[in-house]
Write a protein that holds these residues in place. Structure first.
Motif, PDB file in Angstrom:
ATOM      1  N   GLY A  29       0.823  -1.204   0.000  1.00  0.00           N
ATOM      2  CA  GLY A  29       0.000   0.000   0.000  1.00  0.00           C
ATOM      3  C   GLY A  29       0.856   1.252   0.000  1.00  0.00           C
ATOM      4  N   THR A  30       0.190   2.382  -0.020  1.00  0.00           N
ATOM      5  CA  THR A  30       0.855   3.667  -0.104  1.00  0.00           C
ATOM      6  C   THR A  30       0.640   4.460   1.173  1.00  0.00           C
ATOM      7  N   TYR A  31       1.640   5.231   1.557  1.00  0.00           N
ATOM      8  CA  TYR A  31       1.543   6.109   2.717  1.00  0.00           C
ATOM      9  C   TYR A  31       0.981   7.462   2.294  1.00  0.00           C
ATOM     10  N   SER A  32       0.083   8.002   3.105  1.00  0.00           N
ATOM     11  CA  SER A  32      -0.398   9.370   2.917  1.00  0.00           C
ATOM     12  C   SER A  32      -0.788   9.937   4.274  1.00  0.00           C
ATOM     13  N   ALA A  33      -0.759  11.266   4.390  1.00  0.00           N
ATOM     14  CA  ALA A  33      -1.151  11.928   5.633  1.00  0.00           C
ATOM     15  C   ALA A  33      -1.833  13.249   5.301  1.00  0.00           C
ATOM     16  N   THR A  34      -2.794  13.623   6.146  1.00  0.00           N
ATOM     17  CA  THR A  34      -3.513  14.886   6.007  1.00  0.00           C
ATOM     18  C   THR A  34      -3.522  15.592   7.353  1.00  0.00           C
ATOM     19  N   LEU A  35      -3.043  16.815   7.367  1.00  0.00           N
ATOM     20  CA  LEU A  35      -2.980  17.607   8.591  1.00  0.00           C
ATOM     21  C   LEU A  35      -4.372  18.044   9.033  1.00  0.00           C
ATOM     22  N   ILE A  36      -4.652  17.911  10.327  1.00  0.00           N
ATOM     23  CA  ILE A  36      -5.902  18.379  10.919  1.00  0.00           C
ATOM     24  C   ILE A  36      -5.653  19.685  11.675  1.00  0.00           C
ATOM     25  N   SER A  37      -4.566  19.732  12.436  1.00  0.00           N
ATOM     26  CA  SER A  37      -4.230  20.912  13.224  1.00  0.00           C
ATOM     27  C   SER A  37      -2.719  21.079  13.240  1.00  0.00           C
ATOM     28  N   PRO A  38      -2.209  22.290  13.042  1.00  0.00           N
ATOM     29  CA  PRO A  38      -2.907  23.559  12.935  1.00  0.00           C
ATOM     30  C   PRO A  38      -3.659  23.678  11.605  1.00  0.00           C
ATOM     31  N   ARG A  39      -4.697  24.523  11.634  1.00  0.00           N
ATOM     32  CA  ARG A  39      -5.536  24.728  10.455  1.00  0.00           C
ATOM     33  C   ARG A  39      -4.927  25.781   9.531  1.00  0.00           C
ATOM     34  N   VAL A  40      -5.350  25.733   8.278  1.00  0.00           N
ATOM     35  CA  VAL A  40      -4.882  26.715   7.299  1.00  0.00           C
ATOM     36  C   VAL A  40      -5.188  28.131   7.803  1.00  0.00           C
ATOM     37  N   GLN A  42      -4.204  29.590  10.460  1.00  0.00           N
ATOM     38  CA  GLN A  42      -4.167  29.758  11.917  1.00  0.00           C
ATOM     39  C   GLN A  42      -2.904  30.517  12.315  1.00  0.00           C
ATOM     40  N   VAL A  43      -3.051  31.426  13.276  1.00  0.00           N
ATOM     41  CA  VAL A  43      -1.925  32.207  13.780  1.00  0.00           C
ATOM     42  C   VAL A  43      -1.459  31.595  15.095  1.00  0.00           C
ATOM     43  N   LEU A  44      -0.189  31.210  15.129  1.00  0.00           N
ATOM     44  CA  LEU A  44       0.423  30.636  16.332  1.00  0.00           C
ATOM     45  C   LEU A  44       1.450  31.637  16.861  1.00  0.00           C
ATOM     46  N   TYR A  45       1.741  31.547  18.162  1.00  0.00           N
ATOM     47  CA  TYR A  45       2.648  32.481  18.802  1.00  0.00           C
ATOM     48  C   TYR A  45       3.813  31.741  19.441  1.00  0.00           C
ATOM     49  N   PRO A  46       5.026  32.315  19.359  1.00  0.00           N
ATOM     50  CA  PRO A  46       6.179  31.671  19.978  1.00  0.00           C
ATOM     51  C   PRO A  46       5.915  31.333  21.443  1.00  0.00           C
ATOM     52  N   GLY A  47       6.271  30.127  21.835  1.00  0.00           N
ATOM     53  CA  GLY A  47       6.068  29.652  23.203  1.00  0.00           C
ATOM     54  C   GLY A  47       4.724  28.971  23.426  1.00  0.00           C
ATOM     55  N   GLN A  48       3.787  29.168  22.491  1.00  0.00           N
ATOM     56  CA  GLN A  48       2.467  28.528  22.599  1.00  0.00           C
ATOM     57  C   GLN A  48       2.619  27.021  22.411  1.00  0.00           C
ATOM     58  N   LYS A  49       1.859  26.256  23.175  1.00  0.00           N
ATOM     59  CA  LYS A  49       1.828  24.804  22.985  1.00  0.00           C
ATOM     60  C   LYS A  49       0.595  24.476  22.159  1.00  0.00           C
ATOM     61  N   ILE A  50       0.784  23.725  21.097  1.00  0.00           N
ATOM     62  CA  ILE A  50      -0.323  23.356  20.221  1.00  0.00           C
ATOM     63  C   ILE A  50      -0.202  21.879  19.869  1.00  0.00           C
ATOM     64  N   MET A  51      -1.337  21.223  19.771  1.00  0.00           N
ATOM     65  CA  MET A  51      -1.344  19.815  19.385  1.00  0.00           C
ATOM     66  C   MET A  51      -1.351  19.753  17.855  1.00  0.00           C
ATOM     67  N   ILE A  52      -0.281  19.206  17.301  1.00  0.00           N
ATOM     68  CA  ILE A  52      -0.259  18.918  15.867  1.00  0.00           C
ATOM     69  C   ILE A  52      -0.984  17.594  15.710  1.00  0.00           C
ATOM     70  N   GLU A  53      -1.997  17.553  14.842  1.00  0.00           N
ATOM     71  CA  GLU A  53      -2.777  16.330  14.641  1.00  0.00           C
ATOM     72  C   GLU A  53      -2.919  16.046  13.153  1.00  0.00           C
ATOM     73  N   TRP A  54      -2.951  14.761  12.803  1.00  0.00           N
ATOM     74  CA  TRP A  54      -3.104  14.363  11.420  1.00  0.00           C
ATOM     75  C   TRP A  54      -3.834  13.033  11.313  1.00  0.00           C
ATOM     76  N   LYS A  55      -4.382  12.773  10.123  1.00  0.00           N
ATOM     77  CA  LYS A  55      -4.942  11.463   9.760  1.00  0.00           C
ATOM     78  C   LYS A  55      -3.983  10.878   8.743  1.00  0.00           C
ATOM     79  N   SER A  56      -3.852   9.574   8.749  1.00  0.00           N
ATOM     80  CA  SER A  56      -2.950   8.985   7.763  1.00  0.00           C
ATOM     81  C   SER A  56      -3.392   7.595   7.355  1.00  0.00           C
ATOM     82  N   THR A  57      -2.852   7.180   6.240  1.00  0.00           N
ATOM     83  CA  THR A  57      -2.994   5.812   5.757  1.00  0.00           C
ATOM     84  C   THR A  57      -1.600   5.217   5.741  1.00  0.00           C
TER      85      THR A  57
END
Length: 141
Positions: A29-40, A42-57
């Protein structure tokens, strides 16, 4: 047959077979991934903690020895110069990230997958999910 001709034949045979040995698609099979967060956008700030999330095959194979990494681009995905995660388990689908002080209007993530020796590093850049890392706020005087 001389040695040179024999070597040329051997190299030709190896290179004709090698694409099947390193392909990232096919029976497994083939590998693929799609980002969920951060969103297109989205403004993030230095020092901010954010959950990077994705779906993948993931490929349908034994994942022993496989890993994931997330890389950061500051130039819209032209170059990915910073690995922002440690080596993650292959089934990981999130990572808690502390945003660095690297202001840009064109941050892009690449969610990579690979297995040492039998499944080459596969890239899944997310240029349609560009986000912003803002300049740090100035302290009150």
């Amino acid at each position: 047959m001389n040695t040179r001709a024999l070597l040329v034949i051997i190299f030709a045979m190896v290179f004709s077979v090698s694409p099947q040995l390193v392909s990232t698609s096919g029976a497994a099979g083939t590998y693929s991934a799609t980002l969920i967060s951060p969103r297109v956008g989205q403004v993030l700030y230095p020092g901010q903690k954010i959950m990077i999330e994705w779906k993948s095959t993931l490929p349908n194979m034994d994942l022993t020895g496989c890993e994931r990494e997330v890389w950061l681009s500051l130039d819209g995905g032209r170059t990915f110069t910073s690995c922002i995660t440690p080596i993650l388990p292959p089934k990981a689908d999130a990572y808690l990230w502390t945003v660095p002080n690297l202001p840009t209007n064109a941050a892009v993530l690449d969610i990579r997958f690979g297995c040492e020796g039998w499944y080459p590093e596969s890239y899944a850049p997310q240029p349609t999910s560009t986000f912003v890392i803002a300049k740090p706020a100035l302290a009150s005087q």
